[in-house]
Design an enzyme around this catalytic site. Structure first.
Site: not given
Ligand code: BDR
Ligand code: CA
Length: 315
Positions: A241-243
């Site tokens: 879940m980079h963002d």
């Protein structure tokens, strides 16, 4: 409660879509606009994904703008839809209903950023989760913009390593000149880089919890995560879940350990273009210009994210 006005600038993108839903489910946030940029897939897909997503969730009140279709100078243009990471259209194997009632804002992203910043009189926060082209253009066109933005929370770069090259992370690598302009703008910012986001990984239990909610947002998030599970089974990226972690930096700061450093972007090196130089040891003699995430508490983050998505109002 006085809500915090946010503009989300993104290249939607499976994990961008999850971050947008988390923002919509966060009671302290008012999403004032979503702007689109070339990145994970070409801009015609990222903008359509944004429009379709907001209409699907009943948020036709939020303006969606087209944005830059290519980087400023030396980066990458995604002409042909996506690679394996986000599927051809950016949303994996998910096809949202094509938006029927909403249309794009008549302004291009960089102008919408400026107009909102003026309207919010210094309170606007930006969540930048794609290449920084739109924000750099806005800064180049408007001398007073930097002083009107309260904070930029961004996913990009890394204090160590990269994913598209040994030294570069995708969002910065796509448009290194734009990132350099934004890094030098003097706007207060927080960098949530790849070396930390790679630890923000959802589990199958999280997927089950989201699906169990039975809401539109919960089900869509579970579908996107299921695509990521398939991707992982074929040797691709995990449920990272980079963002959404950049949003967590703004809304759930307990999830992250951050420290102030000087950082800039290498945009000319033949091996290092797109590298974020983070002066961890203070050897440059330059004053810190941003807060940089160094560590994450993954279980706290996952709990926050599931709760935010489960709180998206049904419309
Ligand atoms: C970044 O690139 C994209 O694949 C993700 O959406 C994220 O913004 C990670 O390098
Ligand atoms: Ca993104």
């Amino acid at each position: 409660m006085n809500k915090r006005p946010f503009l989300i600038d993104c290249d939607t993108g499976t994990d961008d879509a999850i971050a947008i839903m988390a923002a919509l489910g966060s009671p302290q946030v008012e999403v004032r606009a979503v702007t689109s940029v070339n990145g994970n897939v070409s801009e015609n897909y990222t903008s359509q994904n944004n429009l379709d997503l907001l209409e699907y969730l009943g948020r036709t009140d939020i303006p969606v703008a087209h944005g830059a279709v290519r980087p400023l100078l030396s980066g990458i243009v995604n002409d042909e839809g996506g690679t394996g990471t986000h599927g051809k259209t950016g949303l994996g194997t998910i096809t949202l209903p094509h938006a029927q009632c909403s249309s794009f804002d008549c302004r291009i992203a960089s102008e919408l950023v400026y107009d909102l910043a003026v309207e919010c009189a210094g309170d606007l926060e930006l969540l930048v989760i794609g290449p920084m082209t739109n924000i750099a253009i806005a800064l180049c066109n408007h001398r007073d913009l930097a002083g009107l933005i309260k904070h930029i929370w961004f996913m990009g770069g890394a204090a160590h390593g990269g994913n598209v090259s040994p030294t570069a992370e995708f969002n910065i690598w796509v448009d290194p000149e734009a990132a350099h302009i934004v890094f030098q703008s003097g706007i207060p910012m927080t960098m949530v880089g790849l070396d930390v986001t790679l630890k923000a990984v959802m589990t199958e239990e999280d997927v089950a919890q989201l699906r169990c909610k039975g809401s539109k947002a919960g089900t869509l998030a579970a579908d996107l995560l299921d695509f990521m599970l398939q991707r992982r089974s074929k040797g691709g990226e995990d449920l990272v879940m980079h963002d959404a972690l950049a949003l967590a930096a703004a809304l759930c700061p307990e999830c992250l350990t951050c420290k102030d450093f000087f950082a800039d972007v290498e945009h000319t090196g033949s091996y290092t273009a797109g590298h974020t130089f983070v002066d961890l040891r203070g050897v440059s003699g330059r004053a810190p210009n941003m807060s940089v995430a160094l560590e994450v508490d993954p279980s706290l983050f996952r709990k926050w994210l599931v709760n935010a998505i489960c709180s998206v109002p049904e419309k």
